[in-house]
Scaffold this motif. Structure first.
Motif, PDB file in Angstrom:
ATOM      1  N   ILE A  91      36.421   4.298 -49.698  1.00 19.65           N
ATOM      2  CA  ILE A  91      37.412   4.280 -50.774  1.00 19.65           C
ATOM      3  C   ILE A  91      38.393   5.442 -50.614  1.00 19.65           C
ATOM      4  CG2 ILE A  91      37.747   4.614 -53.262  1.00 19.65           C
ATOM      5  CD1 ILE A  91      35.087   3.057 -53.633  1.00 19.65           C
ATOM      6  N   LYS A  92      37.855   6.619 -50.291  1.00 18.51           N
ATOM      7  CA  LYS A  92      38.716   7.779 -50.082  1.00 18.51           C
ATOM      8  C   LYS A  92      39.624   7.577 -48.866  1.00 18.51           C
ATOM      9  CE  LYS A  92      35.663  11.240 -52.180  1.00 18.51           C
ATOM     10  NZ  LYS A  92      36.651  11.721 -53.155  1.00 18.51           N
ATOM     11  N   LEU A  93      39.076   7.018 -47.800  1.00 22.12           N
ATOM     12  CA  LEU A  93      39.849   6.801 -46.585  1.00 22.12           C
ATOM     13  C   LEU A  93      41.020   5.855 -46.817  1.00 22.12           C
ATOM     14  CD1 LEU A  93      36.898   6.523 -44.068  1.00 22.12           C
ATOM     15  CD2 LEU A  93      38.701   8.237 -43.972  1.00 22.12           C
ATOM     16  N   LYS A  94      40.832   4.879 -47.671  1.00 24.45           N
ATOM     17  CA  LYS A  94      41.875   3.880 -47.903  1.00 24.45           C
ATOM     18  C   LYS A  94      43.095   4.454 -48.615  1.00 24.45           C
ATOM     19  CE  LYS A  94      39.079  -0.316 -47.646  1.00 24.45           C
ATOM     20  NZ  LYS A  94      38.563  -1.510 -48.363  1.00 24.45           N
ATOM     21  N   VAL A  95      42.952   5.655 -49.169  1.00 25.69           N
ATOM     22  CA  VAL A  95      44.115   6.325 -49.757  1.00 25.69           C
ATOM     23  C   VAL A  95      45.106   6.718 -48.671  1.00 25.69           C
ATOM     24  CG1 VAL A  95      44.859   8.430 -50.957  1.00 25.69           C
ATOM     25  CG2 VAL A  95      42.870   7.160 -51.785  1.00 25.69           C
ATOM     26  N   SER A  96      44.604   6.957 -47.472  1.00 23.22           N
ATOM     27  CA  SER A  96      45.442   7.440 -46.379  1.00 23.22           C
ATOM     28  C   SER A  96      46.297   6.333 -45.791  1.00 23.22           C
ATOM     29  CB  SER A  96      44.565   8.034 -45.268  1.00 23.22           C
ATOM     30  OG  SER A  96      45.336   8.287 -44.118  1.00 23.22           O
ATOM     31  N   GLU A  97      47.542   6.659 -45.480  1.00 26.68           N
ATOM     32  CA  GLU A  97      48.432   5.674 -44.857  1.00 26.68           C
ATOM     33  C   GLU A  97      48.024   5.373 -43.419  1.00 26.68           C
ATOM     34  OE1 GLU A  97      52.398   7.108 -43.301  1.00 26.68           O
ATOM     35  OE2 GLU A  97      51.933   8.739 -44.680  1.00 26.68           O
ATOM     36  N   ILE A  98      47.213   6.228 -42.814  1.00 25.27           N
ATOM     37  CA  ILE A  98      46.789   5.965 -41.438  1.00 25.27           C
ATOM     38  C   ILE A  98      45.407   5.295 -41.396  1.00 25.27           C
ATOM     39  CG2 ILE A  98      48.177   7.843 -40.520  1.00 25.27           C
ATOM     40  CD1 ILE A  98      45.569   9.439 -40.115  1.00 25.27           C
TER      41      ILE A  98
ATOM     42  N   ILE B 142      38.832  10.821 -40.795  1.00 23.35           N
ATOM     43  CA  ILE B 142      40.285  11.013 -40.737  1.00 23.35           C
ATOM     44  C   ILE B 142      40.686  11.611 -39.391  1.00 23.35           C
ATOM     45  CG2 ILE B 142      42.151  12.488 -41.599  1.00 23.35           C
ATOM     46  CD1 ILE B 142      41.901   9.998 -43.222  1.00 23.35           C
ATOM     47  N   HIS B 143      39.883  12.529 -38.874  1.00 23.82           N
ATOM     48  CA  HIS B 143      40.192  13.092 -37.556  1.00 23.82           C
ATOM     49  C   HIS B 143      40.209  11.997 -36.476  1.00 23.82           C
ATOM     50  CE1 HIS B 143      40.513  17.087 -38.897  1.00 23.82           C
ATOM     51  NE2 HIS B 143      39.229  17.415 -38.923  1.00 23.82           N
ATOM     52  N   SER B 144      39.288  11.054 -36.572  1.00 17.55           N
ATOM     53  CA  SER B 144      39.278   9.951 -35.612  1.00 17.55           C
ATOM     54  C   SER B 144      40.530   9.094 -35.764  1.00 17.55           C
ATOM     55  CB  SER B 144      38.026   9.092 -35.809  1.00 17.55           C
ATOM     56  OG  SER B 144      36.860   9.810 -35.472  1.00 17.55           O
ATOM     57  N   MET B 145      40.952   8.883 -37.000  1.00 18.80           N
ATOM     58  CA  MET B 145      42.147   8.084 -37.247  1.00 18.80           C
ATOM     59  C   MET B 145      43.413   8.828 -36.815  1.00 18.80           C
ATOM     60  SD  MET B 145      41.160   6.271 -40.879  1.00 18.80           S
ATOM     61  CE  MET B 145      39.750   5.146 -40.941  1.00 18.80           C
ATOM     62  N   GLU B 146      43.412  10.142 -37.003  1.00 14.30           N
ATOM     63  CA  GLU B 146      44.529  10.946 -36.501  1.00 14.30           C
ATOM     64  C   GLU B 146      44.628  10.825 -34.984  1.00 14.30           C
ATOM     65  OE1 GLU B 146      44.723  14.676 -39.683  1.00 14.30           O
ATOM     66  OE2 GLU B 146      43.240  14.701 -38.071  1.00 14.30           O
ATOM     67  N   CYS B 147      43.476  10.875 -34.345  1.00 15.86           N
ATOM     68  CA  CYS B 147      43.425  10.800 -32.886  1.00 15.86           C
ATOM     69  C   CYS B 147      43.964   9.459 -32.388  1.00 15.86           C
ATOM     70  CB  CYS B 147      41.995  11.012 -32.402  1.00 15.86           C
ATOM     71  SG  CYS B 147      41.839  11.213 -30.615  1.00 15.86           S
ATOM     72  N   LYS B 148      43.591   8.391 -33.062  1.00 14.02           N
ATOM     73  CA  LYS B 148      44.082   7.079 -32.653  1.00 14.02           C
ATOM     74  C   LYS B 148      45.576   6.954 -32.912  1.00 14.02           C
ATOM     75  CE  LYS B 148      43.412   2.121 -33.014  1.00 14.02           C
ATOM     76  NZ  LYS B 148      42.594   1.001 -33.540  1.00 14.02           N
ATOM     77  N   ARG B 149      46.030   7.466 -34.039  1.00 12.99           N
ATOM     78  CA  ARG B 149      47.450   7.357 -34.404  1.00 12.99           C
ATOM     79  C   ARG B 149      48.340   8.180 -33.468  1.00 12.99           C
ATOM     80  NH1 ARG B 149      49.814   4.927 -39.033  1.00 12.99           N
ATOM     81  NH2 ARG B 149      51.936   5.687 -39.284  1.00 12.99           N
ATOM     82  N   LEU B 150      47.892   9.394 -33.169  1.00  6.88           N
ATOM     83  CA  LEU B 150      48.723  10.324 -32.410  1.00  6.88           C
ATOM     84  C   LEU B 150      48.481  10.279 -30.908  1.00  6.88           C
ATOM     85  CD1 LEU B 150      48.262  13.437 -34.734  1.00  6.88           C
ATOM     86  CD2 LEU B 150      50.287  11.967 -34.614  1.00  6.88           C
ATOM     87  N   GLY B 151      47.318   9.829 -30.522  1.00  5.35           N
ATOM     88  CA  GLY B 151      46.884   9.985 -29.138  1.00  5.35           C
ATOM     89  C   GLY B 151      46.092  11.268 -29.016  1.00  5.35           C
ATOM     90  N   PHE B 152      45.154  11.289 -28.087  1.00  4.71           N
ATOM     91  CA  PHE B 152      44.214  12.407 -27.988  1.00  4.71           C
ATOM     92  C   PHE B 152      44.917  13.749 -27.822  1.00  4.71           C
ATOM     93  CE2 PHE B 152      41.770  15.306 -25.267  1.00  4.71           C
ATOM     94  CZ  PHE B 152      40.680  15.519 -26.078  1.00  4.71           C
ATOM     95  N   TRP B 153      45.821  13.853 -26.848  1.00  4.51           N
ATOM     96  CA  TRP B 153      46.410  15.161 -26.551  1.00  4.51           C
ATOM     97  C   TRP B 153      47.291  15.660 -27.677  1.00  4.51           C
ATOM     98  CZ3 TRP B 153      44.000  17.985 -23.414  1.00  4.51           C
ATOM     99  CH2 TRP B 153      43.359  17.444 -22.305  1.00  4.51           C
ATOM    100  N   LYS B 154      48.028  14.765 -28.309  1.00  6.46           N
ATOM    101  CA  LYS B 154      48.858  15.168 -29.449  1.00  6.46           C
ATOM    102  C   LYS B 154      47.973  15.649 -30.592  1.00  6.46           C
ATOM    103  CE  LYS B 154      52.505  15.334 -32.240  1.00  6.46           C
ATOM    104  NZ  LYS B 154      53.554  16.362 -32.134  1.00  6.46           N
TER     105      LYS B 154
END
Length: 202
Positions: free
Chosen positions: A14-21, A92-104
């Motif tokens: 539920i908390k994760l679904k608040v995020s746009e990513i 969220i860190h995993s979703m950030e990684c997928k959205r941005l790419g690992f190195w970014k």
């Protein structure tokens, strides 16, 4: 394992679904390990963290043992909410990684990466009257001295939340290189000054 775990996972979702990513295709492995092993694996961070995310090992996270006296049927009192927030933060860190790419993701400044994860784990939306508002920022940022911000996740999240909610940035805009911490601090300080009541004249 503890019979409260499924409900805790549901709260995290539920908390994760608040995020746009939010991305339902992102998988996350969660490992509960004993205290001494946790401390060894996360040294020197373990005293400050209730969970630890590993980008390189299939988006896995390790979590401090949440159970009462090794009883896997009973979550320690008050730990269920902490655990839900910790899981939210690491996913969220995993979703950030997928959205941005690992190195970014790994090269982006902590105030953005950690600040966004911390913001989402604590962000709540409530209906007040006919309006949807956040419980995270107001009146929180009005009660602290902006220039004394520390290198803490709470301070990072405050800056991120301000940019997302008050400046209406998207996640992708937030992560752009031209958005700096100094810029965010200055904008936040200006906003605080605008909202502060005028000092009575003597």
């Amino acid at each position: 394992m503890g019979n409260q775990i499924p409900a805790i996972i549901d709260t995290a979702i539920i908390k994760l679904k608040v995020s746009e990513i939010y991305d339902s295709t992102v998988t996350q492995k969660i490992f509960f390990i004993n205290e001494s092993f946790y401390c060894t694996m996360t040294f020197p961070y373990y005293k400050k963290r209730s969970a630890f995310h590993e980008y390189l090992i299939n988006n896995s996270m390790i979590v401090r043992p949440p159970f009462n006296n090794s009883n896997h049927d009973l979550i320690s009192p008050g730990y269920d909410n902490i655990l839900a927030r910790s899981i939210t933060h690491e996913v969220i860190h995993s979703m950030e990684c997928k959205r941005l790419g690992f190195w970014k993701a790994v090269k982006s400044p902590d105030w953005k990466i950690e600040g966004y994860a911390y913001f989402i784990q604590y962000h709540e939306k409530v209906v007040e009257g006919n309006h949807l508002k956040s419980t995270f920022l107001l009146p929180y940022y009005r009660n602290r001295k902006v220039k004394e911000f520390s290198n803490s996740y709470g301070s990072y999240a405050l800056l991120v939340g301000f940019l997302l909610m008050n400046k209406h940035m998207t996640f992708d805009q937030l992560m752009m290189d031209n958005v700096t911490r100094e810029q965010a601090l200055n904008q936040l300080e200006e906003s605080v000054q605008l909202h502060e009541p005028n000092e009575p004249k003597t």
